[in-house]
Design a protein around this motif. Structure first.
Motif, PDB file in Angstrom:
ATOM      1  N   UNK A 207     109.115 130.463  57.780  1.00 30.24           N
ATOM      2  CA  UNK A 207     109.380 130.973  59.122  1.00 30.24           C
ATOM      3  C   UNK A 207     109.066 129.926  60.179  1.00 30.24           C
ATOM      4  N   UNK A 208     107.951 129.227  60.046  1.00 24.51           N
ATOM      5  CA  UNK A 208     107.607 128.166  61.000  1.00 24.51           C
ATOM      6  C   UNK A 208     108.687 127.087  61.013  1.00 24.51           C
ATOM      7  N   UNK A 209     109.162 126.730  59.839  1.00 22.50           N
ATOM      8  CA  UNK A 209     110.209 125.712  59.732  1.00 22.50           C
ATOM      9  C   UNK A 209     111.487 126.180  60.431  1.00 22.50           C
ATOM     10  N   UNK A 210     111.901 127.414  60.161  1.00 17.97           N
ATOM     11  CA  UNK A 210     113.119 127.926  60.787  1.00 17.97           C
ATOM     12  C   UNK A 210     112.960 128.062  62.299  1.00 17.97           C
TER      13      UNK A 210
ATOM     14  N   UNK B 107     123.229 128.425  57.813  1.00 19.65           N
ATOM     15  CA  UNK B 107     122.383 128.897  56.712  1.00 19.65           C
ATOM     16  C   UNK B 107     123.187 129.769  55.753  1.00 19.65           C
ATOM     17  N   UNK B 108     123.985 130.675  56.300  1.00 19.01           N
ATOM     18  CA  UNK B 108     124.800 131.554  55.451  1.00 19.01           C
ATOM     19  C   UNK B 108     125.776 130.745  54.607  1.00 19.01           C
ATOM     20  N   UNK B 109     126.419 129.768  55.230  1.00 19.12           N
ATOM     21  CA  UNK B 109     127.412 128.986  54.513  1.00 19.12           C
ATOM     22  C   UNK B 109     126.791 128.109  53.432  1.00 19.12           C
ATOM     23  N   UNK B 110     125.589 127.621  53.674  1.00 19.61           N
ATOM     24  CA  UNK B 110     124.951 126.731  52.710  1.00 19.61           C
ATOM     25  C   UNK B 110     124.069 127.452  51.695  1.00 19.61           C
ATOM     26  N   UNK B 111     123.354 128.478  52.144  1.00 18.07           N
ATOM     27  CA  UNK B 111     122.350 129.088  51.275  1.00 18.07           C
ATOM     28  C   UNK B 111     122.632 130.548  50.937  1.00 18.07           C
TER      29      UNK B 111
ATOM     30  N   UNK C  82     119.030 137.972  57.560  1.00 17.32           N
ATOM     31  CA  UNK C  82     118.798 138.468  56.197  1.00 17.32           C
ATOM     32  C   UNK C  82     117.304 138.603  55.941  1.00 17.32           C
ATOM     33  N   UNK C  83     116.541 137.583  56.311  1.00 17.25           N
ATOM     34  CA  UNK C  83     115.086 137.645  56.116  1.00 17.25           C
ATOM     35  C   UNK C  83     114.495 138.844  56.848  1.00 17.25           C
ATOM     36  N   UNK C  84     114.934 139.065  58.080  1.00 17.90           N
ATOM     37  CA  UNK C  84     114.385 140.196  58.833  1.00 17.90           C
ATOM     38  C   UNK C  84     114.822 141.522  58.219  1.00 17.90           C
ATOM     39  N   UNK C  85     116.043 141.586  57.723  1.00 18.86           N
ATOM     40  CA  UNK C  85     116.500 142.810  57.046  1.00 18.86           C
ATOM     41  C   UNK C  85     115.705 143.060  55.774  1.00 18.86           C
ATOM     42  N   UNK C  86     115.447 142.001  55.012  1.00 18.52           N
ATOM     43  CA  UNK C  86     114.653 142.156  53.784  1.00 18.52           C
ATOM     44  C   UNK C  86     113.244 142.621  54.111  1.00 18.52           C
TER      45      UNK C  86
ATOM     46  N   UNK D 138     113.856 147.526  63.301  1.00 19.28           N
ATOM     47  CA  UNK D 138     114.716 146.354  63.139  1.00 19.28           C
ATOM     48  C   UNK D 138     114.331 145.274  64.144  1.00 19.28           C
ATOM     49  N   UNK D 139     114.063 145.676  65.383  1.00 24.21           N
ATOM     50  CA  UNK D 139     113.653 144.707  66.406  1.00 24.21           C
ATOM     51  C   UNK D 139     112.333 144.039  66.033  1.00 24.21           C
ATOM     52  N   UNK D 140     111.391 144.808  65.510  1.00 26.85           N
ATOM     53  CA  UNK D 140     110.097 144.241  65.112  1.00 26.85           C
ATOM     54  C   UNK D 140     110.235 143.259  63.955  1.00 26.85           C
ATOM     55  N   UNK D 141     111.059 143.598  62.977  1.00 24.63           N
ATOM     56  CA  UNK D 141     111.230 142.673  61.853  1.00 24.63           C
ATOM     57  C   UNK D 141     111.943 141.401  62.303  1.00 24.63           C
ATOM     58  N   UNK D 142     112.897 141.525  63.209  1.00 19.44           N
ATOM     59  CA  UNK D 142     113.571 140.331  63.729  1.00 19.44           C
ATOM     60  C   UNK D 142     112.610 139.465  64.525  1.00 19.44           C
ATOM     61  N   UNK D 143     111.768 140.079  65.347  1.00 20.61           N
ATOM     62  CA  UNK D 143     110.806 139.296  66.114  1.00 20.61           C
ATOM     63  C   UNK D 143     109.810 138.600  65.187  1.00 20.61           C
ATOM     64  N   UNK D 144     109.447 139.244  64.083  1.00 24.48           N
ATOM     65  CA  UNK D 144     108.536 138.627  63.118  1.00 24.48           C
ATOM     66  C   UNK D 144     109.161 137.374  62.506  1.00 24.48           C
ATOM     67  N   UNK D 145     110.463 137.388  62.306  1.00 27.60           N
ATOM     68  CA  UNK D 145     111.154 136.232  61.724  1.00 27.60           C
ATOM     69  C   UNK D 145     111.465 135.181  62.782  1.00 27.60           C
ATOM     70  N   UNK D 146     112.007 135.597  63.897  1.00 24.49           N
ATOM     71  CA  UNK D 146     112.429 134.656  64.934  1.00 24.49           C
ATOM     72  C   UNK D 146     111.282 134.124  65.783  1.00 24.49           C
TER      73      UNK D 146
END
Length: 100
Positions: A20-23, A34-38, A44-48, A62-70
């Motif tokens: 997450x830090x890297x992204x 990312x989608x095209x390469x991986x 996807x990470x936030x959905x998982x 959904x907003x909380x999981x996205x904020x955790x990733x982004x």
């Protein structure tokens, strides 16, 4: 690897935090790239994350999981960093991912 489950879980969690830090540092890398390469992206990470929380009965929006990733609200990230996908990127995504 001969490690106990607790240590394995701690290592996996640490690796996920580093991912997450890297992204977050590489906001120049677009989700479509990312989608095209991986085959997965930040969304996807936030959905998982949300799916796993739901499976464990943990309330995470959904907003909380996205904020955790982004690392910020998704709409803020989009307005600051998300560029328009090129026709080539869109074509590659449709070909590789079936229009994810």
């Amino acid at each position: 690897m001969a490690i106990d489950d607790k240590t394995r879980t701690e290592l996996e969690a640490a690796v996920f935090r580093r991912l997450l830090e890297h992204l977050r540092a590489r906001h120049d890398v677009q989700n479509i790239d990312l989608m095209n390469l991986a085959g997965f992206c930040r969304n996807c990470l936030s959905n998982w994350m949300k799916e796993e929380a739901d499976a464990k009965g943990v309330v995470v929006s959904k907003d909380e999981s996205r904020e955790a990733v982004y690392g910020m609200p998704y709409e803020t990230w989009k307005s600051k960093y998300q560029g328009a996908a090129s026709p080539e990127q869109m074509a590659a995504m449709k070909k590789a991912q079936g229009g994810h």
